[in-house]
Design a protein around this motif. Structure first.
Motif, mmCIF file in Angstrom:
data_model
loop_
_atom_site.group_PDB
_atom_site.id
_atom_site.type_symbol
_atom_site.label_atom_id
_atom_site.label_comp_id
_atom_site.label_asym_id
_atom_site.label_seq_id
_atom_site.Cartn_x
_atom_site.Cartn_y
_atom_site.Cartn_z
ATOM 1 N N THR A 168 0.855 -1.182 0.000
ATOM 2 C CA THR A 168 0.000 0.000 0.000
ATOM 3 C C THR A 168 0.890 1.231 0.000
ATOM 4 O O THR A 168 2.112 1.135 0.172
ATOM 5 C CB THR A 168 -0.960 0.020 1.207
ATOM 6 O OG1 THR A 168 -1.914 1.071 1.020
ATOM 7 C CG2 THR A 168 -0.215 0.247 2.515
ATOM 8 N N GLY A 197 -3.297 4.724 1.120
ATOM 9 C CA GLY A 197 -3.876 3.482 1.636
ATOM 10 C C GLY A 197 -3.691 3.336 3.128
ATOM 11 O O GLY A 197 -4.585 2.860 3.844
ATOM 12 N N LEU A 220 -6.692 3.014 5.910
ATOM 13 C CA LEU A 220 -6.800 1.885 6.836
ATOM 14 C C LEU A 220 -7.022 2.359 8.265
ATOM 15 O O LEU A 220 -7.933 1.890 8.958
ATOM 16 C CB LEU A 220 -5.543 1.022 6.771
ATOM 17 C CG LEU A 220 -5.417 -0.077 7.842
ATOM 18 C CD1 LEU A 220 -6.578 -1.051 7.755
ATOM 19 C CD2 LEU A 220 -4.088 -0.804 7.715
ATOM 20 N N VAL A 278 -2.820 -1.503 15.254
ATOM 21 C CA VAL A 278 -3.844 -1.638 14.207
ATOM 22 C C VAL A 278 -4.400 -3.063 14.192
ATOM 23 O O VAL A 278 -5.614 -3.274 14.116
ATOM 24 C CB VAL A 278 -3.268 -1.264 12.826
ATOM 25 C CG1 VAL A 278 -4.227 -1.689 11.703
ATOM 26 C CG2 VAL A 278 -3.007 0.234 12.738
ATOM 27 N N MET A 303 -8.229 -4.357 14.930
ATOM 28 C CA MET A 303 -8.982 -5.169 13.978
ATOM 29 C C MET A 303 -9.590 -6.399 14.640
ATOM 30 O O MET A 303 -10.564 -6.959 14.152
ATOM 31 C CB MET A 303 -8.076 -5.598 12.822
ATOM 32 C CG MET A 303 -7.704 -4.477 11.878
ATOM 33 S SD MET A 303 -9.095 -3.908 10.880
ATOM 34 C CE MET A 303 -9.316 -5.301 9.776
ATOM 35 N N SER A 351 -14.685 -3.545 15.565
ATOM 36 C CA SER A 351 -14.138 -3.583 14.205
ATOM 37 C C SER A 351 -14.714 -4.736 13.405
ATOM 38 O O SER A 351 -14.936 -4.622 12.191
ATOM 39 C CB SER A 351 -12.606 -3.682 14.250
ATOM 40 O OG SER A 351 -12.038 -2.496 14.741
ATOM 41 N N ILE A 410 -14.895 -1.483 6.456
ATOM 42 C CA ILE A 410 -13.440 -1.310 6.539
ATOM 43 C C ILE A 410 -12.777 -1.834 5.270
ATOM 44 O O ILE A 410 -11.938 -1.169 4.656
ATOM 45 C CB ILE A 410 -12.874 -2.039 7.781
ATOM 46 C CG1 ILE A 410 -13.343 -1.351 9.066
ATOM 47 C CG2 ILE A 410 -11.344 -2.081 7.724
ATOM 48 C CD1 ILE A 410 -12.989 -2.105 10.332
ATOM 49 N N ILE A 455 -10.534 0.346 2.170
ATOM 50 C CA ILE A 455 -9.097 0.211 1.885
ATOM 51 C C ILE A 455 -8.800 -0.547 0.593
ATOM 52 O O ILE A 455 -7.670 -0.500 0.106
ATOM 53 C CB ILE A 455 -8.368 -0.466 3.062
ATOM 54 C CG1 ILE A 455 -8.847 -1.921 3.247
ATOM 55 C CG2 ILE A 455 -8.561 0.326 4.340
ATOM 56 C CD1 ILE A 455 -8.103 -2.670 4.352
ATOM 57 N N ILE A 464 -4.795 -1.167 -1.918
ATOM 58 C CA ILE A 464 -3.987 -2.314 -1.518
ATOM 59 C C ILE A 464 -3.817 -3.282 -2.678
ATOM 60 O O ILE A 464 -4.744 -3.522 -3.446
ATOM 61 C CB ILE A 464 -4.625 -3.040 -0.311
ATOM 62 C CG1 ILE A 464 -4.574 -2.135 0.921
ATOM 63 C CG2 ILE A 464 -3.911 -4.349 -0.004
ATOM 64 C CD1 ILE A 464 -5.197 -2.726 2.152
#
Length: 319
Positions: free
Chosen positions: A150, A154, A158, A227, A231, A236, A243, A247, A251
């Motif tokens: 990414t 990106g 995210l 991160v 997730m 999340s 999500i 993104i 990616i």
């Protein structure tokens, strides 16, 4: 009557659970198909959003061999292909569920196949992802099975998609650059901060102090671990389709859709509080060298490979 009511209640609950699983699996499949460069995508899902029987249950990772994934953050801006600003290798043992996150110092002086010796991040400018993968694999004597790439945009997308992360910023960080029209200026204050995408990018890019790239790569490992933890949270997971949709445009990966599903399932089994975070090469193996007018980081490749091998072999003895 009570038993009949219970029967219908359980039926409704079962249908609801099946619908939720189908919805999230469908979202993951759609995301995987968008970003994967692999040649064998998973079976398509019906336009109605109902997943086929084959993909309702997220498949488990069956392999017993370690999986090594190269994570590349590029500094491409507009038409400039740039160099690899961030290079990390995530190494997961599917048996012990132990994971390592290695950040590779970009100024390491290495052999770049077909281009002689140079800084590691030059490999991306010379030959993109594939040459970077080959160079790192040769350096560490480690097979790089897959990659995820990414860029700045990106990365911001995210972090914003998961509503940011809480990070203890260790010091005031300030940097300004006219070359980027101040788009990537850095201005963070010391202390516990809730970082959105743009602030998180500032945090992982700052290197204008005495520790330079050493501190920068450490912050990258900290941020990526936070991160990953975010997730794994229930909040999340509920927002997962949104999500992934946010993104996907930024990616690229050579993981097939089915491999991504399996890897996601494996990732939830990894205890991220016990993830081993390492800088490679470690300080003990680094030497400062001068090539022409440039300062680079030298390393004994054989000693580095032995160091990595020992780290990974230690996993086998951990239950």
């Amino acid at each position: 009557m009570k038993r009949k009511w219970l029967k219908y209640t359980m039926l409704l609950v079962s249908v609801g659970i099946l619908g939720i699983v189908s919805y999230y699996t469908y979202a993951i499949i759609q995301f995987s198909n968008q970003i994967s460069t692999a040649s064998n995508p998973a079976k398509p899902v019906e336009a109605s959003g109902a997943a086929t029987e084959e993909i309702i249950e997220i498949p488990k990772w069956e392999g017993k061999e370690r999986i090594n994934i190269l994570l590349i953050g590029g500094d491409s801006r507009g038409d400039d292909a740039g160099r690899s600003d961030t290079m990390l290798v995530a190494s997961i043992d599917p048996v012990t569920k132990r994971a390592h996150l290695f950040s590779i110092l970009r100024d390491t002086y290495v052999d770049i196949p077909g281009h002689g010796k140079g800084r590691l991040n030059s490999a991306f400018a010379y030959g993109g992802i594939e040459l970077t993968r080959q160079t790192i694999s040769n350096l560490l004597d480690l097979p790089i099975h897959k990659y995820v790439y990414t860029d700045f945009v990106g990365f911001i997308a995210l972090v914003d998609a998961i509503d940011g992360v809480d990070i203890e910023v260790e010091k005031d960080m300030y940097y300004t650059s006219k070359a980027d029209k101040h788009m990537y200026d850095i201005d963070l204050k010391q202390g516990l901060q809730h970082l959105d995408g743009k602030m998180a990018l500032q945090y992982v890019r700052f290197r204008h102090d005495a520790r330079s790239d050493f501190a920068r790569t450490e912050r990258q490992r900290i941020l990526m671990t936070e991160v990953a933890k975010k997730m794994q949270t229930t909040g999340s997971l509920f927002k997962l389709p949104g999500i992934l949709d946010s993104i996907a445009p930024y990616i690229e990966t050579d993981l097939s859709p089915k491999e991504m599903l399996k890897l996601m399932a494996l990732g939830f089994d990894v205890n991220l509080d016990k993830i081993d975070q390492q800088q490679l090469p470690p300080f003990s193996l680094l030497t400062n060298e001068k090539v022409g007018r440039a300062q680079v980081l030298g390393v004994d490749k054989n000693k580095l490979q032995q160091y990595v091998k020992q780290l990974l072999e230690n996993d086998a003895g951990i239950k």
